[in-house]
Design an enzyme around this catalytic site. Structure first.
Site, short mmCIF file in Angstrom:
data_model
loop_
_atom_site.label_atom_id
_atom_site.label_comp_id
_atom_site.label_asym_id
_atom_site.label_seq_id
_atom_site.Cartn_x
_atom_site.Cartn_y
_atom_site.Cartn_z
N CYS A 153 29.98 37.58 33.93
CA CYS A 153 30.84 36.42 34.19
C CYS A 153 32.00 36.40 33.18
CB CYS A 153 30.01 35.15 34.17
SG CYS A 153 30.76 33.73 34.99
N THR A 154 32.32 35.24 32.64
CA THR A 154 33.47 35.13 31.74
C THR A 154 33.21 35.66 30.34
OG1 THR A 154 32.83 32.83 31.35
CG2 THR A 154 34.55 33.22 32.99
#
Length: 234
Positions: free
Chosen positions: A102-103
């Site tokens: 993800c981020t």
């Protein structure tokens, strides 16, 4: 089988499934030794308030074979947290694999660890990753040499299985997949911006717009500070 030491980073306001998806894969794989790392050894509250306990602080962390960074709301603070970014750079010198879900990829990019590599992140943050000059791919998992990045949240399981197959072999990864009964059959085809439909996509973008704009400002300032520093203005 020699075990590779996986350092999994905890930080306040992380997305819990970014972390626990790969964690549940790694703890079942005999090729890994999992070490849960915090900025300090203090308990960490994830998004929603669930509390997690690091094994060790970054200041006391041994050399890792695999660096793993999850994502979540709390990455905003990490993007400019120099002790953490320097820790990642120092570990990356000898680490065999540098990874994220993800981020978490934005944190790796902020540390300069995705320069010259292809990578992925949550679909909403692909444009943010490109701001760092990273070539992005809209895929569940991207492996470019020793960089392995996963897409958003649930892609963490795909990421964990992919890395397990690389290190321990495909059969090991398949056995773990079956142990986890990872056989996705979602009730809706809304898990991708390409299939969710326009009303759902627009609503999701509205909900995340403020976070996106806040991160853009942080990244722009970070890049501006770097550029100024490189020409001796700071």
């Amino acid at each position: 089988m020699q075990k590779l030491k996986v350092g999994m980073l905890l930080f306040p306001e992380l997305t819990i499934l970014d972390f626990t998806g790969p964690y549940d894969v790694f703890i079942k794989a005999p090729c890994f030794e999992v070490l849960v790392i915090g900025l300090t050894k203090a308990p960490v509250r994830a998004e929603g308030g669930l509390t997690l306990q690091p094994d060790i602080a970054i200041a006391d962390c041994p050399q890792l074979d695999i660096i793993f960074v999850p994502g979540g709301r709390g990455i905003n603070a990490l993007l400019t947290q120099q002790p953490l970014l320097q820790f990642l750079r120092d570990q990356a010198v000898k680490a065999k694999y540098i990874t994220s879900v993800c981020t978490g990829a934005l944190v790796l990019a902020a540390a300069g660890l995705l320069e010259g590599y292809k990578a992925t992140t949550h679909w909403r943050s692909l444009e943010l990753l490109r701001m760092f000059g990273v070539e992005t791919l809209d895929e569940r998992v991207v492996k470019d040499r020793n960089r392995v990045t996963g897409g958003g949240v649930t892609a963490g399981i795909d990421f964990g299985l992919t890395l397990t197959a690389v290190i321990g072999g495909e059969e090991m990864a398949k056995v773990i997949q079956l142990q986890l009964e990872y056989n996705p059959a979602p009730p809706f085809r809304a898990g991708s911006p390409h299939t969710a439909g326009l009303p759902v996509l627009q609503k999701a973008k509205e909900i995340t717009q403020l976070t996106l704009e806040t991160r853009k400002k942080i990244i722009r300032q970070l890049l501006l500070d770097r550029a100024s520093s490189s020409i001796g203005l700071t």
